[in-house]
Design an enzyme around this catalytic site. Sequence first.
Site, PDB file in Angstrom:
ATOM      1  N   HIS A  33       0.859  -1.197   0.000  1.00  0.00           N
ATOM      2  CA  HIS A  33       0.000   0.000   0.000  1.00  0.00           C
ATOM      3  C   HIS A  33       0.885   1.233   0.000  1.00  0.00           C
ATOM      4  O   HIS A  33       2.111   1.133  -0.127  1.00  0.00           O
ATOM      5  CB  HIS A  33      -0.934  -0.036   1.220  1.00  0.00           C
ATOM      6  N   HIS A  36       4.035   1.240   2.205  1.00  0.00           N
ATOM      7  CA  HIS A  36       5.191   0.538   1.633  1.00  0.00           C
ATOM      8  C   HIS A  36       5.827   1.383   0.531  1.00  0.00           C
ATOM      9  O   HIS A  36       7.045   1.454   0.412  1.00  0.00           O
ATOM     10  CB  HIS A  36       4.763  -0.803   1.015  1.00  0.00           C
ATOM     11  N   GLN A  60       5.393 -15.737  12.405  1.00  0.00           N
ATOM     12  CA  GLN A  60       4.971 -14.596  13.220  1.00  0.00           C
ATOM     13  C   GLN A  60       3.452 -14.490  13.376  1.00  0.00           C
ATOM     14  O   GLN A  60       2.950 -13.528  13.929  1.00  0.00           O
ATOM     15  CB  GLN A  60       5.557 -13.289  12.677  1.00  0.00           C
ATOM     16  N   GLU A 147       6.942   3.460  11.176  1.00  0.00           N
ATOM     17  CA  GLU A 147       6.648   3.707  12.599  1.00  0.00           C
ATOM     18  C   GLU A 147       5.269   3.183  12.998  1.00  0.00           C
ATOM     19  O   GLU A 147       4.954   3.145  14.167  1.00  0.00           O
ATOM     20  CB  GLU A 147       6.724   5.210  12.892  1.00  0.00           C
ATOM     21  N   LYS A 148       4.465   2.789  12.034  1.00  0.00           N
ATOM     22  CA  LYS A 148       3.153   2.246  12.408  1.00  0.00           C
ATOM     23  C   LYS A 148       3.342   1.000  13.274  1.00  0.00           C
ATOM     24  O   LYS A 148       2.645   0.806  14.255  1.00  0.00           O
ATOM     25  CB  LYS A 148       2.328   1.910  11.174  1.00  0.00           C
ATOM     26  N   ASP A 149       4.322   0.174  12.901  1.00  0.00           N
ATOM     27  CA  ASP A 149       4.656  -1.004  13.712  1.00  0.00           C
ATOM     28  C   ASP A 149       5.829  -0.609  14.612  1.00  0.00           C
ATOM     29  O   ASP A 149       6.958  -1.074  14.439  1.00  0.00           O
ATOM     30  CB  ASP A 149       5.026  -2.175  12.803  1.00  0.00           C
ATOM     31  N   VAL A 175       2.187   6.443   7.165  1.00  0.00           N
ATOM     32  CA  VAL A 175       1.428   7.100   6.089  1.00  0.00           C
ATOM     33  C   VAL A 175      -0.057   6.891   6.382  1.00  0.00           C
ATOM     34  O   VAL A 175      -0.479   5.774   6.707  1.00  0.00           O
ATOM     35  CB  VAL A 175       1.808   6.518   4.712  1.00  0.00           C
TER      36      VAL A 175
HETATM   37  O1  PAF Z   1       6.161  -5.579   8.988  1.00  0.00           O
HETATM   38  C1  PAF Z   1       6.115  -6.610   8.277  1.00  0.00           C
HETATM   39  O2  PAF Z   1       5.559  -6.620   7.183  1.00  0.00           O
HETATM   40  C2  PAF Z   1       6.766  -7.884   8.781  1.00  0.00           C
HETATM   41  O3  PAF Z   1       6.666  -7.987  10.168  1.00  0.00           O
HETATM   42  C3  PAF Z   1       8.231  -8.052   8.334  1.00  0.00           C
HETATM   43  C4  PAF Z   1       9.120  -6.975   8.919  1.00  0.00           C
HETATM   44  C5  PAF Z   1       8.298  -8.016   6.806  1.00  0.00           C
HETATM   45  C6  PAF Z   1       8.768  -9.408   8.809  1.00  0.00           C
HETATM   46  O4  PAF Z   1       8.012 -10.464   8.301  1.00  0.00           O
END
Ligand code: PAF
Length: 258
Positions: A33, A36, A60, A147-149, A175
């Site tokens: 999006h 990115h 994850q 920074e969202k994550d 964003v």
């Molecule tokens: O933020 C993400 O999209 C994921 O956590 C990452 C950093 C690509 C790891 O899989």
Amino acid sequence: MTRVWNNVADWLDRRNALAGRSMGYVPTMGALHRGHASLVERCRGENEIAVVSIFVNPSQFNDPKDLERYPRTLHDDLALLERLGADEVVMPSASELYPHGYRFRVEPDSKAQFMEGAYRPGFLQGMMTVVLKLLNIVRPDRAYFGEKDYQQLKVVTDLVQEFFIPTRIIACPTVREESGLAESSRNMLLAAEAKEKAACLFWALTTAAGPVEARAVLEAKGFVVEYVEEHWGRRFAAVFLEGVRLIDNVSILEVKRL
Ligand code: PAF
């Protein structure tokens, strides 16, 4: 032209051929999006070579249903990366990244066991493990994280220090859509009406006097709230809206200035 690498061995040959040129890297799970896109644009501007990876990392996801319904839009993703001028796209398979299953993993320290660390068991381990693998494969000078994550960004910054990885982690601002909603791959899972409502998350975080009030506002609007907490001078929340998990955070200083 963007080159796509579907296996690690071919990419590593290419990586050797690129030795000596500055390299930036944007790790993603696809479903790209505008957030990115902004990372890729910055990466391109600051490096000779811009590398993006697309890998939906199973380790994850603590909930198999969440993994299954994670949006996959590969065709559009590759078209966007071509338009953005990404040089290299690395797309390893799970069997290549985890040839012996999930045998070794990176364990965060107990100080990371809050927010995402507490509410998504295994998320930080799986994320750090795959980021370590990907950084070792790509070997970039700089890696770009949104920074969202924010907790992910903090943990990854500590990870590269602890493991002496010669990559600089670059923090990039969230964003947002005009409504304030933070760009996220998971927004694609929301119906139009829910997406409008989702903007209340940013609004509650920026207007409430504190976490207790923010939680009350969100619950009154029909969100299922996992947490609203303050750390590192920022206010964070994780909520569910129609079964879709959304996270966001804002700087408390900015909130006070509004
Ligand atoms: O933020 C993400 O999209 C994921 O956590 C990452 C950093 C690509 C790891 O899989």
